[in-house]
Design an enzyme around this catalytic site. Sequence first.
Site, PDB file in Angstrom:
ATOM      1  N   ASP A  81       0.912  -1.056   0.075  1.00  0.00           N
ATOM      2  CA  ASP A  81      -0.068  -0.035  -0.059  1.00  0.00           C
ATOM      3  C   ASP A  81       0.859   1.335   0.209  1.00  0.00           C
ATOM      4  O   ASP A  81       2.090   1.199   0.497  1.00  0.00           O
ATOM      5  CB  ASP A  81      -0.980  -0.189   1.454  1.00  0.00           C
ATOM      6  CG  ASP A  81      -1.847   1.227   1.300  1.00  0.00           C
ATOM      7  OD1 ASP A  81      -2.199   1.632   0.412  1.00  0.00           O
ATOM      8  OD2 ASP A  81      -1.946   1.600   2.506  1.00  0.00           O
TER       9      ASP A  81
ATOM     10  N   ASP B  38      -0.264   5.016   0.767  1.00  0.00           N
ATOM     11  CA  ASP B  38      -0.352   6.136   1.838  1.00  0.00           C
ATOM     12  C   ASP B  38      -0.408   5.385   3.193  1.00  0.00           C
ATOM     13  O   ASP B  38      -1.229   4.506   3.327  1.00  0.00           O
ATOM     14  CB  ASP B  38      -1.569   6.787   1.550  1.00  0.00           C
ATOM     15  CG  ASP B  38      -1.447   7.583   0.147  1.00  0.00           C
ATOM     16  OD1 ASP B  38      -0.472   7.574  -0.292  1.00  0.00           O
ATOM     17  OD2 ASP B  38      -2.539   7.969  -0.351  1.00  0.00           O
TER      18      ASP B  38
END
Length: 160
Positions: free
Chosen positions: A21, A23
């Site tokens: 991922d 952020d």
Amino acid sequence: MKFIFEIHNAKLEVNKILILDRDGVVIKDTGYPHKIKELKFEINNMKKIINFMRKNDFNLCGFATNQSGVGRGYFSENQFWNCHNHIIEMCRKNGLEIDFTAVNFFKVESYYRKPHPGMLNQIKYFYSVNSKNILFIGDKSSDEKAAKNATINYKFINQI
Ligand SMILES: [Mg+2]
């Protein structure tokens, strides 16, 4: 709105894939981050990821990121890529090579928006690597659910 799968580095032999991922993992999740000047990099996490890859023989690494900020009209697709390419460059400068990006801009539920498995499945099918050799690292329960829905392994960033 759409889903995009972009290859940054073509690799001939892919055995084990680490999916990140973005952020909350390599940059702080400050709420729809999209301005280069305002990015806060998680250098420590990058180092941890590099060590983890070495120790566990991962030879490919890329992003799977929801970017509904585009769908919500907070920033444009161009602004996204501008910022995203800068993040990839910063990762590279710190020794973390990003080989691909899977991203979607949907603000509503979609097969390609986590917690649904579309982005992770796309990566899995494209590289035809066995699910047991794919690990997703995220920071939210929606990441964990997406991994479960795509039947790949999962760890939270604070678990590595
Ligand atoms: Mg996140």
